[in-house]
Design a protein around this motif. Structure first.
Motif, PDB file in Angstrom:
ATOM      1  N   ASN A 218      -4.729  -8.813   1.893  1.00 55.81           N
ATOM      2  CA  ASN A 218      -4.171  -8.383   0.612  1.00 55.81           C
ATOM      3  C   ASN A 218      -2.864  -7.611   0.761  1.00 55.81           C
ATOM      4  OD1 ASN A 218      -6.139  -9.606  -0.898  1.00 55.81           O
ATOM      5  ND2 ASN A 218      -7.454  -7.796  -0.973  1.00 55.81           N
ATOM      6  N   PHE A 219      -2.220  -7.754   1.922  1.00 50.54           N
ATOM      7  CA  PHE A 219      -0.859  -7.271   2.115  1.00 50.54           C
ATOM      8  C   PHE A 219      -0.007  -8.456   2.555  1.00 50.54           C
ATOM      9  CE2 PHE A 219      -3.190  -3.274   2.650  1.00 50.54           C
ATOM     10  CZ  PHE A 219      -2.434  -2.430   1.851  1.00 50.54           C
ATOM     11  N   LEU A 220       1.009  -8.783   1.781  1.00 53.02           N
ATOM     12  CA  LEU A 220       1.880  -9.904   2.103  1.00 53.02           C
ATOM     13  C   LEU A 220       3.109  -9.409   2.849  1.00 53.02           C
ATOM     14  CD1 LEU A 220       1.692 -11.988  -1.211  1.00 53.02           C
ATOM     15  CD2 LEU A 220       0.196 -12.038   0.793  1.00 53.02           C
ATOM     16  N   VAL A 221       3.609 -10.257   3.751  1.00 54.07           N
ATOM     17  CA  VAL A 221       4.743  -9.899   4.596  1.00 54.07           C
ATOM     18  C   VAL A 221       6.027 -10.442   3.983  1.00 54.07           C
ATOM     19  CG1 VAL A 221       5.776 -10.106   6.887  1.00 54.07           C
ATOM     20  CG2 VAL A 221       3.275  -9.935   6.641  1.00 54.07           C
TER      21      VAL A 221
ATOM     22  N   PRO B 108      10.546  -9.916   3.946  1.00 50.74           N
ATOM     23  CA  PRO B 108      11.609  -9.463   4.857  1.00 50.74           C
ATOM     24  C   PRO B 108      11.813  -7.952   4.843  1.00 50.74           C
ATOM     25  CG  PRO B 108      12.311 -11.426   3.663  1.00 50.74           C
ATOM     26  CD  PRO B 108      11.008 -11.011   3.070  1.00 50.74           C
ATOM     27  N   ASN B 109      11.537  -7.324   3.682  1.00 52.24           N
ATOM     28  CA  ASN B 109      11.727  -5.879   3.575  1.00 52.24           C
ATOM     29  C   ASN B 109      10.462  -5.085   3.873  1.00 52.24           C
ATOM     30  OD1 ASN B 109      14.400  -6.243   2.822  1.00 52.24           O
ATOM     31  ND2 ASN B 109      13.905  -6.388   0.656  1.00 52.24           N
ATOM     32  N   GLY B 110       9.374  -5.754   4.252  1.00 53.84           N
ATOM     33  CA  GLY B 110       8.153  -5.031   4.590  1.00 53.84           C
ATOM     34  C   GLY B 110       6.920  -5.589   3.917  1.00 53.84           C
ATOM     35  N   LEU B 111       5.846  -4.801   3.901  1.00 51.63           N
ATOM     36  CA  LEU B 111       4.573  -5.221   3.306  1.00 51.63           C
ATOM     37  C   LEU B 111       4.516  -4.881   1.821  1.00 51.63           C
ATOM     38  CD1 LEU B 111       1.880  -4.142   5.944  1.00 51.63           C
ATOM     39  CD2 LEU B 111       3.105  -6.311   5.754  1.00 51.63           C
ATOM     40  N   LYS B 112       3.802  -5.733   1.081  1.00 51.82           N
ATOM     41  CA  LYS B 112       3.549  -5.492  -0.334  1.00 51.82           C
ATOM     42  C   LYS B 112       2.082  -5.796  -0.628  1.00 51.82           C
ATOM     43  CE  LYS B 112       8.255  -6.622  -1.824  1.00 51.82           C
ATOM     44  NZ  LYS B 112       9.079  -7.279  -2.865  1.00 51.82           N
ATOM     45  N   ALA B 113       1.457  -4.920  -1.413  1.00 53.32           N
ATOM     46  CA  ALA B 113       0.042  -5.085  -1.750  1.00 53.32           C
ATOM     47  C   ALA B 113      -0.119  -6.074  -2.897  1.00 53.32           C
ATOM     48  CB  ALA B 113      -0.566  -3.735  -2.131  1.00 53.32           C
ATOM     49  N   CYS B 114      -1.249  -6.779  -2.893  1.00 47.26           N
ATOM     50  CA  CYS B 114      -1.545  -7.748  -3.953  1.00 47.26           C
ATOM     51  C   CYS B 114      -3.050  -7.779  -4.198  1.00 47.26           C
ATOM     52  CB  CYS B 114      -1.026  -9.136  -3.574  1.00 47.26           C
ATOM     53  SG  CYS B 114      -1.846  -9.849  -2.116  1.00 47.26           S
ATOM     54  N   ASP B 115      -3.487  -8.653  -5.086  1.00 45.06           N
ATOM     55  CA  ASP B 115      -4.892  -8.929  -5.395  1.00 45.06           C
ATOM     56  C   ASP B 115      -5.598  -7.700  -5.963  1.00 45.06           C
ATOM     57  OD1 ASP B 115      -7.405  -9.888  -5.723  1.00 45.06           O
ATOM     58  OD2 ASP B 115      -7.629 -10.672  -3.685  1.00 45.06           O
ATOM     59  N   PHE B 116      -5.501  -7.565  -7.288  1.00 43.34           N
ATOM     60  CA  PHE B 116      -6.128  -6.437  -7.989  1.00 43.34           C
ATOM     61  C   PHE B 116      -7.325  -6.897  -8.818  1.00 43.34           C
ATOM     62  CE2 PHE B 116      -1.558  -5.876  -7.486  1.00 43.34           C
ATOM     63  CZ  PHE B 116      -1.539  -4.753  -6.682  1.00 43.34           C
ATOM     64  N   GLY B 117      -7.998  -7.941  -8.303  1.00 45.76           N
ATOM     65  CA  GLY B 117      -9.101  -8.541  -9.050  1.00 45.76           C
ATOM     66  C   GLY B 117     -10.284  -7.618  -9.259  1.00 45.76           C
ATOM     67  N   ILE B 118     -10.578  -6.732  -8.286  1.00 45.42           N
ATOM     68  CA  ILE B 118     -11.711  -5.822  -8.457  1.00 45.42           C
ATOM     69  C   ILE B 118     -11.249  -4.368  -8.522  1.00 45.42           C
ATOM     70  CG2 ILE B 118     -13.319  -7.408  -7.329  1.00 45.42           C
ATOM     71  CD1 ILE B 118     -13.175  -5.612  -4.860  1.00 45.42           C
ATOM     72  N   ALA B 119      -9.949  -4.177  -8.754  1.00 41.44           N
ATOM     73  CA  ALA B 119      -9.444  -2.808  -8.882  1.00 41.44           C
ATOM     74  C   ALA B 119     -10.034  -2.157 -10.126  1.00 41.44           C
ATOM     75  CB  ALA B 119      -7.917  -2.816  -8.959  1.00 41.44           C
ATOM     76  N   ARG B 120     -10.160  -0.845 -10.093  1.00 37.48           N
ATOM     77  CA  ARG B 120     -10.731  -0.092 -11.209  1.00 37.48           C
ATOM     78  C   ARG B 120      -9.843   1.103 -11.519  1.00 37.48           C
ATOM     79  NH1 ARG B 120     -13.199  -4.011 -11.509  1.00 37.48           N
ATOM     80  NH2 ARG B 120     -15.455  -4.376 -11.569  1.00 37.48           N
ATOM     81  N   THR B 121      -9.750   1.434 -12.804  1.00 35.85           N
ATOM     82  CA  THR B 121      -9.084   2.673 -13.179  1.00 35.85           C
ATOM     83  C   THR B 121     -10.076   3.813 -13.069  1.00 35.85           C
ATOM     84  OG1 THR B 121      -9.626   2.280 -15.502  1.00 35.85           O
ATOM     85  CG2 THR B 121      -7.463   1.561 -14.744  1.00 35.85           C
ATOM     86  N   LEU B 122      -9.576   4.965 -12.706  1.00 31.47           N
ATOM     87  CA  LEU B 122     -10.458   6.109 -12.491  1.00 31.47           C
ATOM     88  C   LEU B 122     -11.123   6.538 -13.787  1.00 31.47           C
ATOM     89  CD1 LEU B 122     -11.251   7.863 -10.087  1.00 31.47           C
ATOM     90  CD2 LEU B 122      -9.513   9.501 -10.795  1.00 31.47           C
ATOM     91  N   GLU B 123     -10.421   6.347 -14.942  1.00 32.99           N
ATOM     92  CA  GLU B 123     -10.994   6.748 -16.213  1.00 32.99           C
ATOM     93  C   GLU B 123     -12.092   5.791 -16.671  1.00 32.99           C
ATOM     94  OE1 GLU B 123      -7.869   6.148 -15.653  1.00 32.99           O
ATOM     95  OE2 GLU B 123      -6.598   7.851 -16.213  1.00 32.99           O
ATOM     96  N   ALA B 124     -12.004   4.534 -16.208  1.00 32.34           N
ATOM     97  CA  ALA B 124     -12.921   3.518 -16.734  1.00 32.34           C
ATOM     98  C   ALA B 124     -14.353   3.746 -16.267  1.00 32.34           C
ATOM     99  CB  ALA B 124     -12.455   2.125 -16.311  1.00 32.34           C
ATOM    100  N   THR B 125     -14.550   4.025 -14.998  1.00 32.56           N
ATOM    101  CA  THR B 125     -15.899   4.193 -14.471  1.00 32.56           C
ATOM    102  C   THR B 125     -15.823   4.861 -13.116  1.00 32.56           C
ATOM    103  OG1 THR B 125     -17.922   3.075 -13.774  1.00 32.56           O
ATOM    104  CG2 THR B 125     -15.872   1.884 -13.425  1.00 32.56           C
ATOM    105  N   THR B 126     -16.889   5.519 -12.747  1.00 34.60           N
ATOM    106  CA  THR B 126     -16.975   6.087 -11.401  1.00 34.60           C
ATOM    107  C   THR B 126     -17.908   5.280 -10.520  1.00 34.60           C
ATOM    108  OG1 THR B 126     -18.737   7.569 -12.143  1.00 34.60           O
ATOM    109  CG2 THR B 126     -16.480   8.408 -12.201  1.00 34.60           C
TER     110      THR B 126
END
Length: 570
Positions: free
Chosen positions: A131-134, A136-154
């Motif tokens: 989930n980190f793509l390479v 030329p300028n470095g790594l970038k994060a991707c794939d937020f399919g199961i990401a959660r907001t802190l306010e939504a749930t613990t």
């Protein structure tokens, strides 16, 4: 983050040359062409509103750029920027060791991406090399399919992610959502970047569960790792998530290692003609501001071709995938005549020096305006060369000639030359009439105290500038090359830093001093020690041109009235 973000709906027929390049149980990733640009298209078998709502609102140099989505005609596609280099997982599986300083640079990239997510109260939950793509300028994060907001749930309804990177609390019943879980996973990714090997290489998730090998961090770290890096791994892999550091603490410790090992890497990622973007004539660069998305804001003055009056304009220099590009200039009437600018993490302030010696403060975010005053509530009348704002909102001003007005000061000087002894109304000149002193005001502009008088900058034309970092005040002057006075926030003088030929400087969040000479950018630690790293910027054809430097995250911008260059450092 917004639950129903505004995003660009892309008609499916506008995509051309779709070729499948990766496939998992629930998604297929295509390479395609959209408006003559190669893009990546993620096609999900199940519509994921969470991923769309998160990705559409994220904008950061270490987050894969979101371009648009296809949600009509029963399609669930996200269109994003494409890289032919694949993922970090692909690079690790190739067996090619990641050399220094690239491994330090990529580790800092990964930390910067997760720090940005946590700053927006988003927990990624599936941090792994895939989930980190390479780029030329470095790594970038991707794939937020199961990401959660802190306010939504613990606590999520079901476990998600990749087992070999999961912390113990993620395997509880029910699993726990925590920012510290991301920190645990991120440190395993950093371990893999530094060692070039995979955690539990050769074993499937089924093998790991059957043999009860997880949760378990890497059992050993290389003996040649610096002690700070070893300690970082020990802290991040604590079984009790309460004992793990925050992502900001991880960032600071990793930078400390990078600084100690002198593993700096510099890449130029933008070269822009400044004033081609600003209509008008008589253009002048006043300051460089930043925002939390990693972008820069150039504050410039220009005289209108049609109305023939001077206005202050904001020129955004925004990150756009491969680099930084200028956007259409924006006028901000609340600062149209301001002279001085400063900011902290939450607000920007501007100041206008009036002819009567008073100083008007404008808080750009709220458009609140007020004058700097003394203890009696009267307008404070003195020449202000620079302002700064601390994290509490207190305002600091570098001043000269503590008089009722500059107009009164001129009369005092003329009368002294003519030997006229009649007293004039107003406060007489101080004996140290050209000394510069720093004054502290509360957030409403009321005088609190005079902190210190600068012993090094005594010339009338010195015009010292203030910069505040955490609990320290730094003072320098364009007229005094390489001299920086360092004070505590209470006004106690600590030391004078002598940085060779430095004209302007800025301070990174880590405390690193980024100095600017006529031709080079030079890096120092917070005590002025040269970090054995400097690089050419060469944006001025003549050394006398005034230049500015600013830092946002890991990007350094150098600008004058003609050119802009942006570099990625680390």
């Amino acid at each position: 983050m917004a639950s129903n973000p505004t995003f660009k709906e892309i008609p499916y027929q506008h995509l051309e040359n779709l070729i499948s390049i990766a496939e998992t149980n629930n998604t297929i990733v295509f390479r395609a062409t959209y408006k003559r640009r190669t893009v990546a298209v993620k096609d999900s078998r199940f519509f994921c509103q969470t991923e769309l709502s998160h990705h559409a609102t994220l904008s950061h140099p270490n987050i894969v750029k979101f371009i648009g989505a296809i949600t009509k005609e029963h399609r669930n596609m996200i269109v994003m920027e494409y890289t032919p280099s694949g993922s970090l997982s692909d690079r690790l599986q190739s067996g090619v060791q990641i050399p220094a300083p690239l491994n330090y640079s990529w580790s800092n990239d990964a930390v910067a991406a997760i720090e940005y997510l946590h700053g927006n109260n988003i927990i990624h939950q599936d941090i792994k090399p895939a989930n980190f793509l390479v780029f030329p300028n470095g790594l970038k994060a991707c794939d937020f399919g199961i990401a959660r907001t802190l306010e939504a749930t613990t606590r999520p309804s079901q476990a998600g992610g990749t087992m070999r990177y999961m912390a113990a609390e993620r395997l509880n019943n029910p699993p726990l959502v925590s920012k510290k879980s991301d920190v645990y996973s991120l440190m395993i990714v950093i371990w893999e970047i530094m060692t070039g090997t995979r955690h539990f290489d050769g074993k499937t998730d089924f093998d790991l569960a059957r043999e009860r090998l997880v949760p378990s961090p890497p059992l050993s770290v290389p003996q040649n790792w610096p002690d700070t890096l070893k300690n970082l791994g020990f802290l991040c892999w604590q079984e009790d998530y309460h004992d793990r550091p925050t992502i900001t603490q991880v960032r600071d410790m990793l930078f400390e290692v990078t600084e100690q090992e002198e593993r700096f890497r510099v890449v130029e990622i933008a070269n822009i003609r400044t004033m081609q973007q600003v209509p008008g004539y008589g253009n002048k660069l006043l300051s460089i501001l930043t925002n939390q998305n990693g972008n820069f804001l150039l504050v410039v003055t220009a005289i209108s071709y049609t109305k023939f009056h001077k206005r202050v304009k904001i020129l955004p220099i925004n990150f756009s995938g491969a680099g930084f590009t200028p956007k259409k200039h924006l006028s901000n009437r609340s600062i149209c005549n301001a002279n001085l600018f400063s900011q902290n993490r939450t607000e920007d302030i501007a100041a206008k020096r009036k002819k009567d010696g008073t100083t008007k403060i404008i808080k750009s975010n709220t458009n609140v305006r007020f004058y700097l005053t003394d203890n009696s509530g009267s307008k404070s009348q003195q020449y202000v060369s620079s302002i700064a704002i601390d994290s509490q909102g207190n305002i600091y001003a570098m001043c000269r000639q503590k008089l009722l007005s500059l107009f009164s000061a001129k009369f005092h000087r003329k009368r002294s030359v003519l030997n006229i002894s009649d007293e004039l109304p107003g406060q007489p000149l101080r004996e140290d009439k050209y000394e510069w002193f720093c004054v502290k005001y509360d957030p409403d502009g009321t005088l609190l105290q005079e902190l210190f008088t600068s012993p090094g900058f005594i010339a009338k034309q010195a015009n010292p500038t203030l910069k505040i970092h955490k609990d320290h005040i730094y003072v320098n002057s364009w007229s005094y090359r390489g001299v920086i006075e360092k004070y505590t926030i209470q006004g106690q003088r600590e030391r004078t830093l002598h940085l060779t030929n430095i004209r302007d400087f800025t301070i990174a969040p880590s405390g690193m001093i980024v100095g600017l000479t006529d031709r080079k950018v030079v890096l120092y630690n917070e005590n002025g020690k040269f970090l054995e790293k400097e690089f050419d910027h060469n944006i001025a054809s003549e050394p006398i041109v005034q230049q500015f430097v600013a830092v946002n995250g890991r990007h350094v911008i150098v600008a004058n009235r003609q050119y802009i260059k942006v570099f990625k450092v680390l």
